[in-house]
Scaffold this motif. Structure first.
Motif, PDB file in Angstrom:
ATOM      1  N   LEU A  58       0.805  -1.204   0.000  1.00  0.00           N
ATOM      2  CA  LEU A  58       0.000   0.000   0.000  1.00  0.00           C
ATOM      3  C   LEU A  58       0.850   1.271   0.000  1.00  0.00           C
ATOM      4  N   THR A  59       0.461   2.245  -0.831  1.00  0.00           N
ATOM      5  CA  THR A  59       1.096   3.561  -0.829  1.00  0.00           C
ATOM      6  C   THR A  59       0.248   4.492   0.029  1.00  0.00           C
ATOM      7  N   TRP A  60       0.864   5.111   1.058  1.00  0.00           N
ATOM      8  CA  TRP A  60       0.125   5.901   2.033  1.00  0.00           C
ATOM      9  C   TRP A  60       1.027   6.957   2.653  1.00  0.00           C
ATOM     10  N   TRP A  61       0.418   7.897   3.369  1.00  0.00           N
ATOM     11  CA  TRP A  61       1.143   8.783   4.266  1.00  0.00           C
ATOM     12  C   TRP A  61       0.207   9.213   5.382  1.00  0.00           C
ATOM     13  N   ALA A  62       0.813   9.676   6.481  1.00  0.00           N
ATOM     14  CA  ALA A  62       0.031  10.101   7.637  1.00  0.00           C
ATOM     15  C   ALA A  62      -0.907  11.231   7.229  1.00  0.00           C
ATOM     16  N   ALA A  63      -2.133  11.204   7.735  1.00  0.00           N
ATOM     17  CA  ALA A  63      -3.099  12.235   7.381  1.00  0.00           C
ATOM     18  C   ALA A  63      -2.609  13.618   7.800  1.00  0.00           C
ATOM     19  N   ALA A  64      -1.809  13.694   8.860  1.00  0.00           N
ATOM     20  CA  ALA A  64      -1.268  14.982   9.303  1.00  0.00           C
ATOM     21  C   ALA A  64      -0.356  15.566   8.228  1.00  0.00           C
ATOM     22  N   ASP A  65       0.575  14.799   7.731  1.00  0.00           N
ATOM     23  CA  ASP A  65       1.444  15.139   6.600  1.00  0.00           C
ATOM     24  C   ASP A  65       2.509  14.056   6.467  1.00  0.00           C
ATOM     25  N   ARG A  66       3.214  14.083   5.367  1.00  0.00           N
ATOM     26  CA  ARG A  66       4.194  13.032   5.065  1.00  0.00           C
ATOM     27  C   ARG A  66       5.324  12.971   6.082  1.00  0.00           C
ATOM     28  N   GLU A  67       5.623  14.074   6.744  1.00  0.00           N
ATOM     29  CA  GLU A  67       6.705  14.079   7.731  1.00  0.00           C
ATOM     30  C   GLU A  67       6.372  13.242   8.952  1.00  0.00           C
ATOM     31  N   HIS A  68       5.091  12.938   9.150  1.00  0.00           N
ATOM     32  CA  HIS A  68       4.673  12.143  10.296  1.00  0.00           C
ATOM     33  C   HIS A  68       4.536  10.661   9.966  1.00  0.00           C
ATOM     34  N   GLY A  69       4.991  10.250   8.779  1.00  0.00           N
ATOM     35  CA  GLY A  69       4.983   8.848   8.404  1.00  0.00           C
ATOM     36  C   GLY A  69       4.498   8.636   6.992  1.00  0.00           C
ATOM     37  N   SER A  70       5.124   7.648   6.320  1.00  0.00           N
ATOM     38  CA  SER A  70       4.705   7.317   4.954  1.00  0.00           C
ATOM     39  C   SER A  70       5.247   5.953   4.565  1.00  0.00           C
ATOM     40  N   SER A  71       4.635   5.385   3.528  1.00  0.00           N
ATOM     41  CA  SER A  71       5.147   4.122   2.987  1.00  0.00           C
ATOM     42  C   SER A  71       6.513   4.351   2.363  1.00  0.00           C
ATOM     43  N   GLU A  72       6.717   5.522   1.785  1.00  0.00           N
ATOM     44  CA  GLU A  72       7.992   5.864   1.156  1.00  0.00           C
ATOM     45  C   GLU A  72       9.145   5.835   2.164  1.00  0.00           C
ATOM     46  N   ALA A  73       8.867   6.241   3.401  1.00  0.00           N
ATOM     47  CA  ALA A  73       9.895   6.246   4.447  1.00  0.00           C
ATOM     48  C   ALA A  73      10.038   4.886   5.122  1.00  0.00           C
ATOM     49  N   GLY A  74       9.143   3.951   4.787  1.00  0.00           N
ATOM     50  CA  GLY A  74       9.207   2.621   5.398  1.00  0.00           C
ATOM     51  C   GLY A  74       8.586   2.557   6.775  1.00  0.00           C
ATOM     52  N   ASP A  75       7.768   3.544   7.126  1.00  0.00           N
ATOM     53  CA  ASP A  75       7.128   3.576   8.438  1.00  0.00           C
ATOM     54  C   ASP A  75       6.010   2.543   8.525  1.00  0.00           C
ATOM     55  N   ASP A  76       5.646   2.206   9.755  1.00  0.00           N
ATOM     56  CA  ASP A  76       4.519   1.304   9.989  1.00  0.00           C
ATOM     57  C   ASP A  76       3.246   2.142   9.996  1.00  0.00           C
ATOM     58  N   PRO A  77       2.310   1.886   9.065  1.00  0.00           N
ATOM     59  CA  PRO A  77       1.105   2.717   9.015  1.00  0.00           C
ATOM     60  C   PRO A  77       0.265   2.637  10.288  1.00  0.00           C
ATOM     61  N   ALA A  78       0.338   1.526  11.011  1.00  0.00           N
ATOM     62  CA  ALA A  78      -0.442   1.389  12.242  1.00  0.00           C
ATOM     63  C   ALA A  78      -0.003   2.410  13.292  1.00  0.00           C
ATOM     64  N   ASP A  79       1.246   2.849  13.215  1.00  0.00           N
ATOM     65  CA  ASP A  79       1.749   3.857  14.149  1.00  0.00           C
ATOM     66  C   ASP A  79       1.404   5.280  13.721  1.00  0.00           C
ATOM     67  N   CYS A  80       0.790   5.440  12.546  1.00  0.00           N
ATOM     68  CA  CYS A  80       0.575   6.768  11.964  1.00  0.00           C
ATOM     69  C   CYS A  80      -0.886   7.082  11.706  1.00  0.00           C
ATOM     70  N   LEU A  81      -1.804   6.259  12.189  1.00  0.00           N
ATOM     71  CA  LEU A  81      -3.223   6.478  11.926  1.00  0.00           C
ATOM     72  C   LEU A  81      -3.688   7.825  12.446  1.00  0.00           C
ATOM     73  N   PRO A  82      -4.591   8.477  11.750  1.00  0.00           N
ATOM     74  CA  PRO A  82      -5.186   8.103  10.465  1.00  0.00           C
ATOM     75  C   PRO A  82      -4.204   8.338   9.319  1.00  0.00           C
ATOM     76  N   ILE A  83      -4.376   7.533   8.266  1.00  0.00           N
ATOM     77  CA  ILE A  83      -3.505   7.672   7.095  1.00  0.00           C
ATOM     78  C   ILE A  83      -4.328   7.944   5.848  1.00  0.00           C
ATOM     79  N   GLN A  84      -3.695   8.613   4.882  1.00  0.00           N
ATOM     80  CA  GLN A  84      -4.267   8.834   3.558  1.00  0.00           C
ATOM     81  C   GLN A  84      -3.689   7.787   2.621  1.00  0.00           C
ATOM     82  N   VAL A  85      -4.532   7.166   1.843  1.00  0.00           N
ATOM     83  CA  VAL A  85      -4.106   6.204   0.825  1.00  0.00           C
ATOM     84  C   VAL A  85      -4.264   6.859  -0.542  1.00  0.00           C
TER      85      VAL A  85
END
Length: 189
Positions: A58-85
């Motif tokens: 899945l390609t995603w990033w934190a709903a707050a903004d990409r600096e708070h987590g993204s698939s591109e950075a290899g972050d765990d989306p569960a730690d960044c909810l809510p996320i934008q897909v």
């Protein structure tokens, strides 16, 4: 860059009815090289688990903004909810598993078609790939999930709001028991 006119042709509280309409419209369209794109706001761990099963990479990033987590950075989306897909160019068979995974979360699923075919008996010419799209908004009535609801809307895309394009929309709506409501959103392509 150009835009298409996304026109609502069916709104229903019953997701299976919306999916049946999408299947009917896909049966009409040329889908030989079609793809499907996904946009969603995922808020819960349960929905995230189901969506990741449907789209493991899945390609995603934190709903707050990409600096708070993204698939591109290899972050765990569960730690960044809510996320934008924003996940693009998937095979058509990924659409229904994704839709089934959503639960109450809002999303837009867009099928990039090869064409809306000619319908000579209705006086309709082929609409090329550039303007041949179909979108299902889940738990939302608009393409961008700003108008969240508990119902689902099927949108067909055409070039503009000219008489021949509106005739296409009306014909497609008739095929799924819907109607052209006059509700149009401009969608960048």
């Amino acid at each position: 860059m150009s835009n298409s006119a996304a026109t609502a042709v069916l709104t229903t509280a019953h997701l299976p009815d919306a999916i049946r309409a999408v299947r009917t419209l896909l049966g009409i369209a040329d889908t030989s090289q079609a793809e499907v794109d996904f946009e969603a706001l995922i808020r819960s761990p349960d929905v995230l688990t189901r969506v990741r099963h449907a789209l493991p990479d899945l390609t995603w990033w934190a709903a707050a903004d990409r600096e708070h987590g993204s698939s591109e950075a290899g972050d765990d989306p569960a730690d960044c909810l809510p996320i934008q897909v924003f996940d693009w160019s998937r095979p058509l068979d990924r659409a229904e598993p994704f839709i089934a995974a959503l639960g109450p979360d809002p999303a837009a699923v867009r099928w990039d078609l090869d064409a809306w075919p000619a319908v000579p008996e209705a006086g309709l010419e082929t609409i090329s790939q550039k303007y041949a799209y179909l979108t299902l908004t889940v738990n939302s009535r608009d393409l961008y999930q700003d108008e969240r609801t508990q119902d689902h809307t099927v949108h067909v895309h055409v070039r503009n709001q000219s008489a021949d394009q509106i005739a296409r929309v009306q014909w497609l709506a008739d095929q799924v028991g819907g109607k052209f409501t006059g509700r149009v959103e401009w969608a960048p392509l």
